[in-house]
Each structure stands twice: as C-alpha cells, then as structure tokens.
Design a protein around this motif. Structure first.
Motif, PDB file in Angstrom:
ATOM      1  N   ASP A  37       0.890  -1.268  -0.143  1.00 44.59           N
ATOM      2  CA  ASP A  37      -0.012   0.056   0.004  1.00 44.59           C
ATOM      3  C   ASP A  37       0.818   1.538   0.145  1.00 44.59           C
ATOM      4  O   ASP A  37       0.294   2.274   0.121  1.00 44.59           O
ATOM      5  CB  ASP A  37      -0.979   0.165   1.150  1.00 44.59           C
ATOM      6  CG  ASP A  37      -2.035  -1.118   1.106  1.00 44.59           C
ATOM      7  OD1 ASP A  37      -2.457  -1.305   0.061  1.00 44.59           O
ATOM      8  OD2 ASP A  37      -2.330  -1.543   2.101  1.00 44.59           O
ATOM      9  N   GLU A  38       2.208   1.314  -0.367  1.00 43.20           N
ATOM     10  CA  GLU A  38       3.012   2.204  -0.471  1.00 43.20           C
ATOM     11  C   GLU A  38       3.955   2.183  -1.247  1.00 43.20           C
ATOM     12  O   GLU A  38       4.829   1.302  -1.298  1.00 43.20           O
ATOM     13  CB  GLU A  38       3.706   2.534   1.128  1.00 43.20           C
ATOM     14  CG  GLU A  38       4.227   3.800   1.348  1.00 43.20           C
ATOM     15  CD  GLU A  38       4.810   4.106   2.766  1.00 43.20           C
ATOM     16  OE1 GLU A  38       5.685   4.921   2.871  1.00 43.20           O
ATOM     17  OE2 GLU A  38       4.168   3.601   3.890  1.00 43.20           O
ATOM     18  N   TRP A  56      -1.765   4.172   0.291  1.00 48.21           N
ATOM     19  CA  TRP A  56      -3.275   4.114   0.011  1.00 48.21           C
ATOM     20  C   TRP A  56      -3.762   3.526   1.437  1.00 48.21           C
ATOM     21  O   TRP A  56      -3.236   2.779   1.985  1.00 48.21           O
ATOM     22  CB  TRP A  56      -3.227   2.718  -0.924  1.00 48.21           C
ATOM     23  CG  TRP A  56      -4.520   2.204  -1.123  1.00 48.21           C
ATOM     24  CD1 TRP A  56      -4.738   1.093  -1.026  1.00 48.21           C
ATOM     25  CD2 TRP A  56      -5.709   2.818  -1.696  1.00 48.21           C
ATOM     26  NE1 TRP A  56      -6.258   0.875  -1.436  1.00 48.21           N
ATOM     27  CE2 TRP A  56      -6.780   2.074  -1.852  1.00 48.21           C
ATOM     28  CE3 TRP A  56      -6.072   4.312  -2.223  1.00 48.21           C
ATOM     29  CZ2 TRP A  56      -8.033   2.167  -2.307  1.00 48.21           C
ATOM     30  CZ3 TRP A  56      -7.200   4.486  -2.522  1.00 48.21           C
ATOM     31  CH2 TRP A  56      -8.015   3.609  -2.560  1.00 48.21           C
ATOM     32  N   ARG A  57      -4.901   4.063   1.685  1.00 50.04           N
ATOM     33  CA  ARG A  57      -5.638   3.591   2.859  1.00 50.04           C
ATOM     34  C   ARG A  57      -6.983   3.035   2.251  1.00 50.04           C
ATOM     35  O   ARG A  57      -7.972   4.027   2.200  1.00 50.04           O
ATOM     36  CB  ARG A  57      -6.125   4.830   3.986  1.00 50.04           C
ATOM     37  CG  ARG A  57      -6.208   4.558   5.321  1.00 50.04           C
ATOM     38  CD  ARG A  57      -5.977   5.660   6.170  1.00 50.04           C
ATOM     39  NE  ARG A  57      -7.203   6.246   6.268  1.00 50.04           N
ATOM     40  CZ  ARG A  57      -7.359   7.227   7.205  1.00 50.04           C
ATOM     41  NH1 ARG A  57      -6.288   7.681   7.826  1.00 50.04           N
ATOM     42  NH2 ARG A  57      -8.505   7.890   7.222  1.00 50.04           N
ATOM     43  N   SER A  58      -7.121   1.771   2.194  1.00 55.56           N
ATOM     44  CA  SER A  58      -8.258   1.089   1.509  1.00 55.56           C
ATOM     45  C   SER A  58      -9.336   1.359   2.457  1.00 55.56           C
ATOM     46  O   SER A  58     -10.408   1.441   1.684  1.00 55.56           O
ATOM     47  CB  SER A  58      -7.897  -0.362   1.422  1.00 55.56           C
ATOM     48  OG  SER A  58      -7.496  -1.162   2.627  1.00 55.56           O
ATOM     49  N   GLU A  59      -9.406   1.560   3.712  1.00 54.92           N
ATOM     50  CA  GLU A  59     -10.726   1.672   4.511  1.00 54.92           C
ATOM     51  C   GLU A  59     -11.369   2.574   4.089  1.00 54.92           C
ATOM     52  O   GLU A  59     -12.564   2.886   4.238  1.00 54.92           O
ATOM     53  CB  GLU A  59     -10.217   1.454   5.947  1.00 54.92           C
ATOM     54  CG  GLU A  59      -9.388   2.506   6.698  1.00 54.92           C
ATOM     55  CD  GLU A  59      -7.996   2.299   6.424  1.00 54.92           C
ATOM     56  OE1 GLU A  59      -7.143   2.469   7.394  1.00 54.92           O
ATOM     57  OE2 GLU A  59      -7.528   1.152   6.054  1.00 54.92           O
ATOM     58  N   ASP A  60     -10.779   3.890   3.822  1.00 54.24           N
ATOM     59  CA  ASP A  60     -11.285   5.124   3.208  1.00 54.24           C
ATOM     60  C   ASP A  60     -11.423   5.427   1.767  1.00 54.24           C
ATOM     61  O   ASP A  60     -11.746   6.283   1.272  1.00 54.24           O
ATOM     62  CB  ASP A  60     -10.761   6.303   3.825  1.00 54.24           C
ATOM     63  CG  ASP A  60     -10.686   6.151   5.428  1.00 54.24           C
ATOM     64  OD1 ASP A  60     -11.751   5.573   6.106  1.00 54.24           O
ATOM     65  OD2 ASP A  60      -9.722   6.406   6.262  1.00 54.24           O
TER      66      ASP A  60
END
Length: 168
Positions: A37-38, A56-60
C-alpha cells in the motif's frame, strides 16, 4: 499480479499504488514498493529532485501523495516559513504545503478520494504527480528566499512569483 507495460493503456484503472508504479516504470523514474500500500520514488523537477511517497488507505479509499523537496526548516526560520505557507496555501486548489513537526521537513501533501471501487486511472495518476511537482517548482524559490535570502514571507512570495512568471 502486475500488468506488463504492453498491456498499459490510458483507459486502464487499477489499484492506486500499482497504477503509480506502472506510471513510474513507463516514465523511467526510480521507485520502489515500501509495502503493498505504499510506494516511494523520485522525480526531477525544475529546481530539485523531489521524493514522492504514495500511501493507500483502503478503508477510506484515499490515496495520499507526499512530495518532499528535501528542505529542512531550521528553528529560527519556522515562523517565517509557516507564514509563507499560509500565504501559499490560500492560492492552492489542490493539496497544501506543510512542515512535519518531527523532522522539520517541508512537504506538499494531497489526498485523493477514489470511488467505491478504489481504482485509479492513468489520467488521475498523471495529474496527481504533475500537480505536486508543478506546485513544488512554483513555490520552491519562495522557500529558498526565506531560508537563504532572509526575505520576509511577503517579499519571498512576490519575488518567487515574479521569477516564475518570467521563465520561458
């Protein structure tokens, strides 16, 4: 699984960090995946090399892009730097400049909210990088005028924008 470059088209969408990796690869820019994610990489701007970090912050479904021009702000220049950042940030439509409290590093930061599918298009990826680098290039002289020229925040910004307007 990553797509091969030959499968890469401007209509593709894929997970954001993967899309940015493909863009960096296509442009020949150095980069590496820190995690799934980075991504971190480096881009040459007009004034300096900028380190880029995408998280990347998948929960949002939010992709945060940081662009760092490798400028540390010494304690005695922070008040002037914060003042010029306020003046600069008033002019920005996307993203903002800040100084990390823990490292005193200057950075440009932009958060991009993606749709429910969490996919990033090539055009979004290109625009995200281009805007970050352009804004860093646009205001880099103002930061230098404060750090090295002892100009006031207003004078530093005025001088930087005159210089930028005069470039061909």
């Amino acid at each position: 699984m990553r797509q091969e470059r030959s499968d890469f088209s401007r209509h593709d969408e894929c997970p954001p960090v993967e899309m940015l990796g493909q863009l960096f690869e296509a442009r020949g820019w150095s980069y590496e995946y820190v995690t799934e994610d980075e991504l971190t990489g480096e881009v040459q701007g007009s004034w300096a090399n900028y380190q880029l970090r995408a998280i990347w912050r998948s929960e949002d479904n939010v992709l945060q892009l940081l662009c760092l021009p490798d400028i540390r702000v010494p304690e005695d220049k922070r008040a002037a730097m914060f003042e010029v950042l306020g003046l600069i940030n008033e002019q920005l439509w996307l993203g903002h400049f800040d100084v990390w409290s823990s490292t005193a590093m200057l950075l440009y930061r932009h958060g991009l909210m993606l749709g429910d599918d969490g996919m990033l298009s090539l055009s979004q990826a290109q625009m995200l990088i281009e805007v970050a680098v352009e804004e860093c290039d646009r205001f880099y002289p103002a930061f230098q005028f404060i750090l090295w020229g002892d100009k006031s925040p207003q004078d530093a910004l005025a001088c930087a924008l005159v210089d930028a307007a005069g470039e061909a």
